[in-house]
Design a protein around this motif. Structure first.
Motif: not given
Length: 274
Positions: A23-29, A150-153, A245-249, A251-255
């Motif tokens: 997953h893109p969120l796990t790369q390098g972690r 609640t999450f416009p972006h 709001m599942d965290v998939d990307k 920008h989701h994590l940031a929001q």
């Protein structure tokens, strides 16, 4: 003798990952499990486990995709099943596990471990909205205007229906035996979940045509579930933006982190730790 209504449920928590597609969120972690990544200082899955424990209607859990050595804390009895490598395979393994230890006519809750804004109130509301459990399956959906208020972006993928535009609400309640039927087709639908047109094409030309003409309705989807899958189902419109709001990307994590910080919900105390 009439069976008393079911008011408590086992919960299957999907916590696995695809080892062939990091997953893109796990790369390098250095951590392949996305749901163990910290969100506002606390592992993502911890919020979900806390919500299930707080709901008052979940009595035990099956965490699919992790080992007991992951160091999770859960205030309910829990079983662990190894990662099967895909969402469908993990979900099927969870329902199969439950079928081996209890009456398969019972309903069980299915939830993804990447919805850190889920709360016990939301789980309880969803389960109550599914009563009297006379259908095989219930799935939560969130209307676009509710989520984007609640999450416009959020930039979610929405299915356009006559009744409005909706995204997945990450809560599913299904009869155990029903969840184990028609697995080949269900696998295809799950694997195509990010591509609405691909999913609808799988359900037949009539469904696809209605969608393209903007005439597809909830009643059409319910009819398809019955005709194609042999399941009696019902969507449940959730009034909670957070459930979508599942965290998939990134920008989701940031929001999600900004949302939690704005409400002072840091990692003080917790249902899980890595």
């Amino acid at each position: 003798m009439q069976t008393p209504p079911q008011t408590t449920f086992d919960a299957i928590i999907l916590a696995g990952y695809d080892p062939d597609r990091p997953h893109p969120l796990t790369q390098g972690r250095g951590e392949p499990h996305k749901v163990l990544l910290p969100v506002a200082g606390r592992p993502m899955i911890g919020y979900v486990l806390q919500a299930l424990a707080d709901s008052g209607c979940v009595t035990s859990g099956v965490i699919v995709g992790m080992e007991p050595t992951a160091g999770l804390e859960f205030d309910l009895p829990v079983d662990y099943l190894p990662n099967r490598g895909s969402i469908f395979a993990n979900a099927a393994a969870g329902f199969q596990h439950l079928a081996g230890r209890q009456d398969p006519r019972r309903h069980a809750l299915l939830v993804s471990a990447d919805v850190p804004l889920l709360t016990g109130e939301m789980v309880r509301w969803f389960v109550n909205a599914c009563q009297p459990l006379d259908k095989d399956a219930y799935w939560g959906i969130v209307e676009k205007q509710v989520l984007e208020r609640t999450f416009p972006h959020s930039r979610r993928t929405y299915l356009r229906l006559v009744e409005g535009q909706f995204c997945n609400g990450d809560l599913f309640l299904g009869r155990i035996e029903a969840a184990l039927r028609q697995q080949a087709l269900i696998r295809e639908l799950v694997e195509r979940r990010k591509n609405v047109l691909s999913q609808l094409r799988l359900l037949g030309p009539r469904v696809l045509l209605k969608f393209l003409l903007r005439r597809l309705s909830m009643a059409d989807l319910i009819g398809v579930a019955d005709r194609v899958l042999g399941l009696q189902g019902q969507p449940v419109i959730l009034p909670f933006a957070e459930a979508g709001m599942d965290v998939d990307k990134p920008h989701h994590l940031a929001q999600v982190e900004a949302y939690l910080r704005s409400r002072g919900q840091q990692a003080a105390g917790g249902a899980a730790h890595g």
